[in-house]
Motif scaffolding. Structure first.
Motif: not given
Length: 308
Positions: A177-185
Motif C-alpha cells: 500500500s501507499y501511505l501518505f501522512v500530514q500533521k495539521y495544526v
C-alpha cells in the motif's frame, strides 16, 4: 484480489494511536537494524493477536523512497513510490518533509500503544532519530477537534482492501500500500469564531447529524466538494485528532492508505491549488499542514523477506 497478505491497512480506526516518523542517523549500519525491525513488526502483530485478540491492536511499517534507496531494497521500486514534492497553491502549501520509516501503532488499549512505541524506540534509538511523534485519540463519535465527524467518505467492507491494497497493477508489490501522512495544526480561535452554519459551509456537512449537503447547496470550496474526487477514486483514511491544552496545539494527523498514490495526489491538488485553480479548500484557512511524507507499506510476505 491478490494472494499476498497485506499489513493491517484496511482496519478501522480505534481509540488510541501513536504515529512515529524516524530518520536514520548518518554513518550507522542501518541494514542490520532494519532486518531486526522487520522481524520485530511481525512478532509484535503475532503477539497482539494472541494476547489481546479483541483490542484491534497492530503496528504497520512504512518505508520512504529515500530509505528504500539507502537500504538497497528491491528494484524496480513500487511504481508510484517517489519523494513527495510540495504542492503550492496561491495561498496555502502542502509541504514536503523528510522521514525514513513510519510506524502506525493502534490499539483500543492505550498501554499497548505506549509499550510498542517504547520497544521501537529502544530498537532504533542508536540508529535513528524520531522526528515526529503524535499521540492520537478517538474524539467522541469519531470527530475531529473541529467538531465534525471525520472519515465519513471512507469505503467499507471489502472495498477497504480494494482501494487500499495493490493488486495486479504492480505484481511484484501485490499486497502493498501507499501511505501518505500530514500533521495539521488547527487555528481553533479562528474556527470557533465562525457560526455553526459557517463551519458547515467550510466542511460541506451538517455538524450535529453528519449529513452531506446537496450538491446545489454545498459550496464549491468546501472540504467535501474538493477532497472527494469520485466513487472510483477512494482512499482509506485513518485520521486521528491530537491535542495539547497547555500549548493550545490542536490538530489532526491525516493518514491515508491507497492502492495508488496518484489518487491522494489529485485530492491534495484539489485542496491546495483548487478546482478550478484558486478555488482552494476553505478548511486550509483554519488548518495548516506542517508535514507531508510518502511511504510504502510492504506486504507481510515482503516484510518477512526483508527480515532474513
Amino acid at each position: 484480489m491478490n494472494d499476498y497478505q497485506s499489513q493491517n491497512v484496511a482496519d478501522y480506526p480505534n481509540d488510541n494511536t501513536y504515529f512515529l516518523v524516524w530518520s536514520f542517523k548518518p554513518n550507522v549500519d542501518i541494514a542490520k537494524i532494519f532486518k531486526r525491525i522487520c522481524a520485530l513488526i511481525a512478532n509484535i502483530n503475532n503477539s497482539a493477536l494472541d494476547r489481546f485478540p479483541d483490542s484491534s491492536s497492530s503496528c504497520i511499517l512504512g518505508i520512504s523512497y529515500s530509505a528504500w534507496l539507502k537500504l538497497d531494497l528491491l528494484k524496480p521500486l513500487p511504481k508510484e513510490l517517489k519523494p513527495f514534492s510540495e504542492i503550492k497553491g496561491a495561498k496555502h502549501t502542502a509541504p514536503a518533509t523528510v522521514g525514513d520509516l513510519h510506524f502506525h501503532i493502534r490499539s483500543d488499549r492505550k498501554s499497548y500503544a505506549y509499550d510498542i512505541s517504547a520497544i521501537i524506540s529502544d530498537f532504533l534509538g542508536a540508529y535513528a532519530e524520531c522526528i515526529v511523534e503524535v499521540h492520537g485519540f478517538r474524539y467522541w463519535d469519531g470527530r475531529s477537534i473541529l467538531g465534525f465527524v471525520d472519515g465519513t467518505e471512507n469505503p467499507h467492507g471489502n472495498d477497504r482492501a480494494y482501494f487500499s491494497v495493490i493488486g495486479d497493477t504492480d505484481p511484484v508489490y501485490r499486497g502493498g500500500s501507499y501511505l501518505f501522512v500530514q500533521k495539521y495544526v488547527h487555528n481553533m480561535n479562528a474556527w470557533k469564531s465562525l457560526s455553526v452554519k459557517e463551519q458547515e459551509n467550510v466542511i460541506g456537512r451538517s455538524k450535529d447529524n453528519d449529513i452531506e449537503m446537496d450538491d446545489d447547496v454545498k459550496p464549491s470550496n468546501s472540504h467535501i466538494a474538493l477532497a472527494n474526487i469520485g466513487d472510483d477514486f477512494k482512499i482509506v483514511r485513518d485520521n486521528m485528532p491530537f491535542g495539547n491544552t497547555a500549548t493550545n496545539e490542536m490538530g489532526t494527523y491525516f493518514l491515508a492508505y491507497a492502492s495508488t498514490f496518484s489518487t491522494i495526489e489529485k485530492m491534495l491538488e484539489n485542496m491546495f491549488i483548487g478546482n478550478p485553480p484558486g478555488n482552494y479548500d476553505r478548511i486550509l484557512d483554519f488548518s495548516t499542514a506542517k508535514t507531508g511524507t510518502l511511504f510504502f507499506v510492504p506486504s507481510l510476505d515482503m516484510l518477512d523477506s526483508f527480515s532474513s
